[in-house]
Design a protein around this motif. Structure first.
Motif, PDB file in Angstrom:
ATOM      1  N   THR A 333       0.846  -1.191   0.000  1.00 23.79           N
ATOM      2  CA  THR A 333       0.000   0.000   0.000  1.00 23.79           C
ATOM      3  C   THR A 333       0.879   1.238   0.000  1.00 23.79           C
ATOM      4  N   ILE A 334       0.290   2.393  -0.251  1.00 23.37           N
ATOM      5  CA  ILE A 334       1.066   3.637  -0.223  1.00 23.37           C
ATOM      6  C   ILE A 334       1.618   3.894   1.175  1.00 23.37           C
ATOM      7  N   SER A 338       5.534   4.274   2.185  1.00 16.63           N
ATOM      8  CA  SER A 338       6.002   5.394   2.998  1.00 16.63           C
ATOM      9  C   SER A 338       6.903   4.912   4.128  1.00 16.63           C
ATOM     10  N   ARG A 339       6.474   3.846   4.796  1.00 16.62           N
ATOM     11  CA  ARG A 339       7.271   3.323   5.903  1.00 16.62           C
ATOM     12  C   ARG A 339       8.624   2.787   5.434  1.00 16.62           C
ATOM     13  N   MET A 340       8.642   2.217   4.237  1.00 19.76           N
ATOM     14  CA  MET A 340       9.871   1.626   3.712  1.00 19.76           C
ATOM     15  C   MET A 340      10.886   2.674   3.254  1.00 19.76           C
ATOM     16  N   ILE A 345      14.377   9.014   1.948  1.00 21.21           N
ATOM     17  CA  ILE A 345      14.058  10.294   1.292  1.00 21.21           C
ATOM     18  C   ILE A 345      14.305  11.451   2.255  1.00 21.21           C
ATOM     19  N   ARG A 346      13.908  11.263   3.506  1.00 27.70           N
ATOM     20  CA  ARG A 346      14.095  12.319   4.510  1.00 27.70           C
ATOM     21  C   ARG A 346      15.581  12.602   4.728  1.00 27.70           C
ATOM     22  N   LEU A 403       2.862  12.295   4.130  1.00 26.08           N
ATOM     23  CA  LEU A 403       3.008  10.846   3.976  1.00 26.08           C
ATOM     24  C   LEU A 403       4.354  10.491   3.356  1.00 26.08           C
ATOM     25  N   LEU A 404       4.765  11.233   2.360  1.00 24.63           N
ATOM     26  CA  LEU A 404       6.097  11.093   1.768  1.00 24.63           C
ATOM     27  C   LEU A 404       6.802  12.437   1.879  1.00 24.63           C
TER      28      LEU A 404
END
Length: 415
Positions: A333-334, A338-340, A345-346, A403-404
């Protein structure tokens, strides 16, 4: 403390060293023992290590070598000591660092507590505004080529404890595994990947470059981060003089300048636009310094000499995104995506958005494109409907903009 021991080493320091090694995680060494394996019999393992170090009978095991790809192509060998050897090195670091850290040069930033790459970049940006020329240099294979005798001489100037000098010498000559199962005795260099190596290399470069530069060219401010360095100059002639002298200095210290990563650069902007054939760009710590369009506080546009994420760093991050193969993760799922990937990315945003963050936007658009392909493959109703998939993700981004992490800068929108 047991008075019969040859060396007075605190058990509390050994325990502190273990806690720090555990917090840093890390892979297993040549003995294939993991941190979890070591912890199963922790009390006994730490006591045995303390006992051997205190008696002078601790000998470093060989270092496992793992090839790590370079951004510019090719590989470099990263040494992975065993868990126990990392603890032993941490013990030495906890004793050595407080002695040498206070005297290190103010413009040395690599691997030092309380200092960061952003600090080095910030001071470099300011100096590029004040000085017309920059000498950019790189020491070829610094960790692999530091001469053992000069390293021990520098350490002995500050550390008088015989046990510290003894163990550092043993690490400098410890065998390394060459990647094919063969054990090779090291004759020079400090162990790549070793806990103690950054402190030792900084100490060596303090005398090989930092103090030498301060003494020989006091009017040309320097900045160094490990083996990457800069010297700011008012004229090209000064830069050429420093380059010649630095090449000779490196030879004296058993080192060599990297010919492809050493250059003289003109900091061109609206106020400095003399016609010459010099280079106008250099890369430092993943940021490319070059003339860029800027806007003043009065709304006027002008050309300034500024850092932004380099094209090489952008390319490396795009490769990472491709390796995620988002279009194949239709079982996720989206929220799971996001969790992965949000932590990665951050991390990119935290580092590369510090200066001229708009240069990152092309990466974020590329990532959004991959997410759209993911949505088109995951949901039957979106198959072959790119615009509909964009709208689907745009609604999610609007409802949950955090979320992202990159959606804060480049949200998905309907074209």
């Amino acid at each position: 403390m047991n008075k019969t021991k040859s060396f007075s080493i605190s058990k509390e320091v050994v325990l502190d060293a273990w806690k720090r090694v555990k917090a840093n995680h890390g892979a297993a060494g040549i003995d294939e023992q993991t941190i979890e394996d070591y912890e199963q019999n922790l009390r006994n393992n730490l006591y045995k290590l303390w006992n051997r170090m205190s008696s002078g009978s601790y000998f470093p095991p060989p270092v496992r070598t793992v090839p790590i790809p370079k951004k510019a192509g090719g590989f470099r060998n990263l040494g992975i000591p065993t868990v126990e050897d990392r603890i032993a090195q941490m013990v030495i670091k906890l004793y050595v660092e407080p002695h040498v850290e206070p005297m290190f040069h103010a413009d040395s930033y690599g691997y030092r507590p309380g200092r960061s790459a952003h600090d080095a970049l910030a001071v470099t940006r300011k100096r590029c505004w004040r000085y017309n020329w920059v000498l950019e240099f790189d020491i070829r294979g610094l960790f692999d080529n530091i001469p053992k005798d000069l390293m021990l001489k520098a350490l002995g100037h500050h550390i008088k404890d015989k046990w510290i000098l003894l163990y550092v010498e043993r690490w400098l000559t410890a065998k390394i595994e060459d990647g094919e199962g063969n054990l090779v005795t090291r004759t020079k260099g400090v162990p790549q990947g070793g806990v103690i190596s950054p402190v030792l290399s900084n100490l060596f470069m303090h005398y090989a470059y930092d103090k030498w530069m301060e003494r020989t060219f006091p009017n040309s401010p320097m900045c160094r981060y490990a083996d990457d360095g800069l010297a700011h100059c008012k004229t090209r002639g000064e830069a050429e003089e420093i380059l010649t002298a630095l090449a000779e200095r490196c030879k004296e210290c058993g080192l060599e300048l990297h010919p492809e990563k050493t250059r003289i650069v003109y900091c061109k902007d609206d106020d400095r636009n003399e016609n010459n054939e010099s280079e106008y760009k250099f890369t430092f710590l993943g940021f490319s310094f070059r003339p860029r369009r800027s806007k003043s506080k009065y709304g006027k546009y002008f050309v300034n000499f500024l850092p932004a994420v380099s094209s090489e760093a952008l390319g490396a991050m795009r490769k990472v995104v491709r390796r995620w193969k988002l279009h194949c993760r239709v079982d996720k799922t989206i929220l799971e995506l996001s969790r992965m990937f949000s932590p990665i990315i951050r991390g990119w945003i935290n580092y590369y958005s510090k200066f001229y963050k708009s240069e990152l936007y092309s990466l974020f658009k590329y990532l959004n494109k991959k997410l759209i392909f993911w949505a088109m493959r995951k949901y039957k109703g979106l198959k072959r409907h790119r615009r509909r998939a964009q709208g689907f993700l745009a609604k999610i981004a609007k409802a949950k903009p955090g979320l992202l992490p990159h959606w804060k800068f480049v949200p998905i929108t309907i074209e």
